[in-house]
Design an enzyme around this catalytic site. Sequence first.
Site, short mmCIF file in Angstrom:
data_model
loop_
_atom_site.label_atom_id
_atom_site.label_comp_id
_atom_site.label_asym_id
_atom_site.label_seq_id
_atom_site.Cartn_x
_atom_site.Cartn_y
_atom_site.Cartn_z
N GLY A 163 0.89 -1.19 -0.25
CA GLY A 163 0.00 0.27 0.00
C GLY A 163 0.90 1.29 0.19
O GLY A 163 1.79 1.30 -0.24
N LEU A 164 0.42 2.39 0.59
CA LEU A 164 1.12 3.45 0.72
C LEU A 164 2.02 3.56 1.74
O LEU A 164 1.98 4.46 2.67
CB LEU A 164 0.29 4.92 0.50
CG LEU A 164 -0.25 5.16 -0.81
CD1 LEU A 164 -1.11 6.46 -0.67
CD2 LEU A 164 0.74 5.47 -1.62
N HIS A 165 2.87 2.47 1.74
CA HIS A 165 3.83 2.43 3.14
C HIS A 165 5.03 3.47 2.51
O HIS A 165 5.05 4.01 1.71
CB HIS A 165 4.25 1.17 3.03
CG HIS A 165 5.03 1.01 4.53
ND1 HIS A 165 4.63 1.13 5.64
CD2 HIS A 165 6.38 0.32 4.55
CE1 HIS A 165 5.54 0.80 6.53
NE2 HIS A 165 6.55 0.24 5.86
N ALA A 166 6.25 3.38 3.34
CA ALA A 166 7.19 4.44 3.21
C ALA A 166 7.63 4.34 1.78
O ALA A 166 7.59 5.66 1.27
CB ALA A 166 8.25 3.87 4.15
N ALA A 169 5.09 5.68 -0.85
CA ALA A 169 4.48 7.04 -0.31
C ALA A 169 5.54 8.15 -0.75
O ALA A 169 5.22 9.18 -1.38
CB ALA A 169 4.26 7.21 1.10
#
Lengths: 237, 207
Positions: A163-166, A169
């Site tokens: 997902g929108l992990h580090a 992102a």
Amino acid sequence: MTVGIVLVSHSAALAEGLAELAGQMAPDVRIVPAGGLVDEQGAGLGTDYDAVCAAVARADSGEGVLLLYDLGSARMTAELAVESLAGAQRAFVADAPFVEGAVAAAVAAQSGAELARVATAAAAANAGEESAAGEEPAEREPGAERASGAVRRAEFVLTNEVGLHARPAALFARTVAGLAAEVEVVCGDQRAAGDSVLALMALGAVKGSRIEVSASGADAAEALRRIGDLVDRDFAE
Amino acid sequence: MACTTEDVVAALRRCAEVISEHRDELVELDREIGDADHGENLNRGFAAVVSAVDSTMPETPGAALKLAATTLISKVGGAAGPLYGTAFLRAATTVGDAAELDAPMVAKVLRAAMDGVVARGKAEQGDKTMVDALHPAVLAAESATEVPVGELLKAAATAASEGAAATVPLVARKGRASYLGERSAGHLDPGARSTELLLGAFAGGQR
């Protein structure tokens, strides 16, 4: 050439670890750790003024340097180093949380932001989730947005593993930061500025999450196209 | 009666001796409410100051103070480095090229040193820091400008002792001890104690 970052810590391991962490999201930024103190008895805890001055010189590629510190005396050492440069190098001590501030600063520097904006990005990490996900420090000309017309929107479902992990992102924020577009991302009841890596991470968007992206400004369409491309490629995981 | 370059250098040597003698005491005070490095850091710093004046005898009181400042900043490592470094740096700037320091000048120097510590550490009186020893010392010095420098320094050192002792019941609001909150009360602040020791060293041999 980007703004450089110096990490002033009492601990060499802490500074080096943080440089590694922040550097993962900002491959082109000079992030120089300045942690610990070496004396006759070997390496220990403390802040080394001379090492901080040397680190500032190494971090500077002409765009200036942002210094972040861990605890009290590291701040004093950093400030003393900046004062002693007396304008020889453009440097600034950020009042920001060490880890989150460094990550935010590194990503901002990677996107080509100038020193003042990198400092603002670090300081914004201070304000915690609420404002990290809310307003962004950037103040763009209000006229530019209106002149370029309507807000464009698109919805995406994240199919990448994390997902929108580090890292995703950071990729997202970097993609957006280079464009003349205001991008906002909504996930559930959370919203985030598209160029703030910390705000994007705070959305908690995971694999399968639906995100709504709105963009305005001259490059709005291009922003949505590039974001769509990132999502399609699973953020190059 | 005025303070010469030789007096300043001799005072710096006494500082190193006094800090060395009280190294363990400062370590212990700092272990109670801090990170236990104050005695070791200051000892290393002032030992380096002695090495520095051994290798190059400064030509003016200001040069001696500046040499002490840059050495402490480079060698101390903990908060005391930038704090005492800034204090000595401001003192050096205040003195300028003067060959001798009279009592009014010494009072001015102490005031400038304290202002430097306050600016660097952003501590106020009552925060349980070295400022609590420095502030009464400055006031005592400023009301003793009619007497020989030695007596002025003794008055300042005595006031610093009282100020340091008064830190015991305080709750720390700056520095590592501030993380302890209420638990920092009941301990003598190591920074105030070292300020007391250093001013005592300056007063020690000065006539």
